[in-house]
Motif scaffolding. Structure first.
Motif, PDB file in Angstrom:
ATOM      1  N   PHE A   1       0.462  -1.274  -0.395  1.00  0.00           N
ATOM      2  CA  PHE A   1      -0.327   0.177   0.403  1.00  0.00           C
ATOM      3  C   PHE A   1       0.820   1.532   0.030  1.00  0.00           C
ATOM      4  O   PHE A   1       0.490   1.894  -0.420  1.00  0.00           O
ATOM      5  N   ILE A   2       1.829   1.408   1.084  1.00  0.00           N
ATOM      6  CA  ILE A   2       2.733   1.743   0.392  1.00  0.00           C
ATOM      7  C   ILE A   2       2.891   2.730  -0.791  1.00  0.00           C
ATOM      8  O   ILE A   2       3.376   3.662  -1.274  1.00  0.00           O
ATOM      9  N   LEU A   3       4.066   1.904  -1.467  1.00  0.00           N
ATOM     10  CA  LEU A   3       4.375   1.459  -2.721  1.00  0.00           C
ATOM     11  C   LEU A   3       3.125   2.652  -3.213  1.00  0.00           C
ATOM     12  O   LEU A   3       3.435   2.879  -4.495  1.00  0.00           O
ATOM     13  N   LEU A   4       2.323   2.062  -3.772  1.00  0.00           N
ATOM     14  CA  LEU A   4       0.864   2.798  -4.245  1.00  0.00           C
ATOM     15  C   LEU A   4       0.864   3.725  -3.914  1.00  0.00           C
ATOM     16  O   LEU A   4       0.327   4.816  -4.578  1.00  0.00           O
ATOM     17  N   GLY A   5       0.494   4.273  -2.785  1.00  0.00           N
ATOM     18  CA  GLY A   5       0.069   5.389  -1.972  1.00  0.00           C
ATOM     19  C   GLY A   5       1.409   6.434  -2.573  1.00  0.00           C
ATOM     20  O   GLY A   5       0.918   7.178  -3.451  1.00  0.00           O
ATOM     21  N   ALA A   6       3.086   5.828  -2.823  1.00  0.00           N
ATOM     22  CA  ALA A   6       3.809   6.628  -3.261  1.00  0.00           C
ATOM     23  C   ALA A   6       3.661   7.100  -4.524  1.00  0.00           C
ATOM     24  O   ALA A   6       3.935   8.097  -5.142  1.00  0.00           O
ATOM     25  N   THR A   7       3.511   5.843  -4.989  1.00  0.00           N
ATOM     26  CA  THR A   7       2.625   6.010  -6.763  1.00  0.00           C
ATOM     27  C   THR A   7       2.539   7.150  -7.037  1.00  0.00           C
ATOM     28  O   THR A   7       1.800   7.557  -8.024  1.00  0.00           O
ATOM     29  N   LEU A   8       0.944   6.923  -6.602  1.00  0.00           N
ATOM     30  CA  LEU A   8      -0.224   8.028  -6.567  1.00  0.00           C
ATOM     31  C   LEU A   8      -0.011   8.677  -6.453  1.00  0.00           C
ATOM     32  O   LEU A   8      -0.444  10.502  -7.097  1.00  0.00           O
ATOM     33  N   ILE A   9       0.553   9.820  -5.707  1.00  0.00           N
ATOM     34  CA  ILE A   9       0.809  10.426  -4.815  1.00  0.00           C
ATOM     35  C   ILE A   9       2.086  11.538  -6.096  1.00  0.00           C
ATOM     36  O   ILE A   9       1.413  12.807  -6.518  1.00  0.00           O
ATOM     37  N   ASP A  10       2.903  10.594  -6.310  1.00  0.00           N
ATOM     38  CA  ASP A  10       3.839  11.557  -7.141  1.00  0.00           C
ATOM     39  C   ASP A  10       2.766  11.580  -8.449  1.00  0.00           C
ATOM     40  O   ASP A  10       3.880  12.295  -9.166  1.00  0.00           O
TER      41      ASP A  10
END
Length: 410
Positions: free
Chosen positions: A118-127
């Motif tokens: 979820f962290i990796l997905l969240g970081a990708t979405l935020i970027d």
């Protein structure tokens, strides 16, 4: 704070090493940890997390250090809240006390893997999409509202995942030590140990939906997010056995967490407005709004948690609720022959039950009557009294002594 690939690799390796150490040196041999053991290892893991945070403070500066500690405290508080559900699940499955450590360690490992995803997905979405801050903010505000409602979710032993697993795979009714599979009637079958791990793994995924937006509301640095989440989960197993008796006393924890999540939700929405590029909001232009700094975030989180814990521990209602819930749990454990095979553990449970009995009586007639109105508790205590009286007659136990909770024998 920029982090090199070497530091990332070393950090992940260290976290995996701590999990493996936990498994091979503490959990592999089934046992009930003593209070001293749980306290020492809980303090050690908290110490490691604090030392790491001080390292972030020195290397990354005050902002990065503040973001780490704010994230760590928030995730730790959410993890303690999760322990309530783990306790319900293990009680529903009647997990033997000696094997609860292994179940908890699996839950922690699964949570770490799930939340990393979820962290990796969240970081990708935020970027890629600034509007994600709006989404995360709304999620947290809705979650905060839901935490104030009575619990309606099915976290017990009969949820959808477990029912499906039982239909697909032959399942035994009883445990075979800590084995996940055993042989029954000449064929391989799944034990309840695997089912309880499936149930905890499923709830871990649900927990991530409020955990990850919360931490991203405090920092967008992926390394800080990952380490704050990881260190909040490490040591959770030991913490469970250390504060198990206090869990039910934290009657206002859900209110405190709701306040924190709502605060972070508002912070995310303000940040989203400040970075706005959504066409139908202010014509796609940023909105000039005040943003919440890291220092204020850390202060609010510490303050809310402190007030929540103090109010819970010193509230008469909290003390009564704790004593009644613990008495019910201890009585059920004392009567459950599968719960433990250790005679000393059985006596420990009985002493805890007597302590809860005395605690209820000390709170006065109002709460004594409240306990008597709990019909299932009264029935359990009657059975415990009969069982213990039999042990006294056989010379295997000391007399229970008078009680103001149970009515006199007719």
């Amino acid at each position: 704070m920029d982090v090199s690939p070497v530091v990332w690799i070393a950090t992940v390796a260290a976290i995996i090493g701590l999990l493996l150490f936990d498994f091979f040196f503490h959990v592999r041999k089934a046992h009930v940890p003593t209070l001293r053991e749980a306290a020492v290892w809980s303090a050690l893991y908290v110490g490691i997390a604090v030392l790491f945070g001080l390292g972030v403070l020195v290397v990354g500066g005050g902002t990065a250090g503040g973001e780490y500690f704010a994230g760590y405290l928030t995730e730790k508080a959410l993890s303690v809240d999760n322990l309530f559900v783990f306790l319900i699940i293990m009680a529903s499955f009647r997990v033997p006390r000696e094997d609860q450590q292994k179940v908890l360690l699996f839950g922690i490992a699964f949570a770490l893997v799930a939340r990393t995803g979820f962290i990796l997905l969240g970081a990708t979405l935020i970027d890629s999409f600034a509007w994600v801050f709006y989404l995360f903010g709304i999620v947290l505000l809705v979650t905060a509202g839901n935490m104030l409602k009575p619990e309606e979710e099915d976290h017990g032993a009969d949820n959808v995942v477990v029912r499906t697993a039982r239909k697909v795979i032959p399942t035994t009714e009883h445990y075979d030590g800590d084995k996940l599979f055993t042989v029954q009637d000449g064929r391989r079958a799944m034990t309840p140990m695997l089912l309880v791990m499936v149930a905890i793994g499923g709830t871990d995924i649900l927990f991530a939906f409020d955990s990850i937006p919360a931490i991203f509301g405090l920092t967008q640095n992926t390394y800080i997010v990952f380490t704050a989440v990881a260190f909040s989960l490490l040591g959770l197993r030991q913490l469970f056995f250390l504060i198990e008796g206090l869990l039910d006393r934290l009657v206002y924890l859900s209110y405190g967490l709701a306040a924190i999540l709502a605060f972070i939700g508002v912070k995310l929405v303000l940040h989203a407005l400040h970075e706005n590029n959504v066409p139908f909001i202010n014509g796609g232009e940023p909105v000039e709004v005040a943003e919440v700094g890291t220092g204020l975030s850390l202060g609010v989180i510490i303050g809310v948690l402190a007030v929540t814990v103090v109010a819970s521990l010193y509230s008469p209602a909290g003390k009564a609720r704790t004593a009644i819930a613990n008495a019910r749990r201890h009585a059920a454990s004392y009567l459950d022959s599968e719960y433990t095979q250790d005679p000393q553990e059985r006596e420990r449970i009985f002493r805890l039950l007597l302590a809860e009995r005395d605690q209820i009586a000390s709170l006065g007639p109002k709460y004594t009557q409240k306990a008597r109105e709990e019909e299932d508790l009264m029935e359990l205590l009657e059975r415990v009294r009969d069982s213990h009286d039999g042990a006294v007659e056989r010379g295997e136990a000391e007399p229970m002594g008078p009680t103001k909770i149970l009515p006199p024998r007719s």
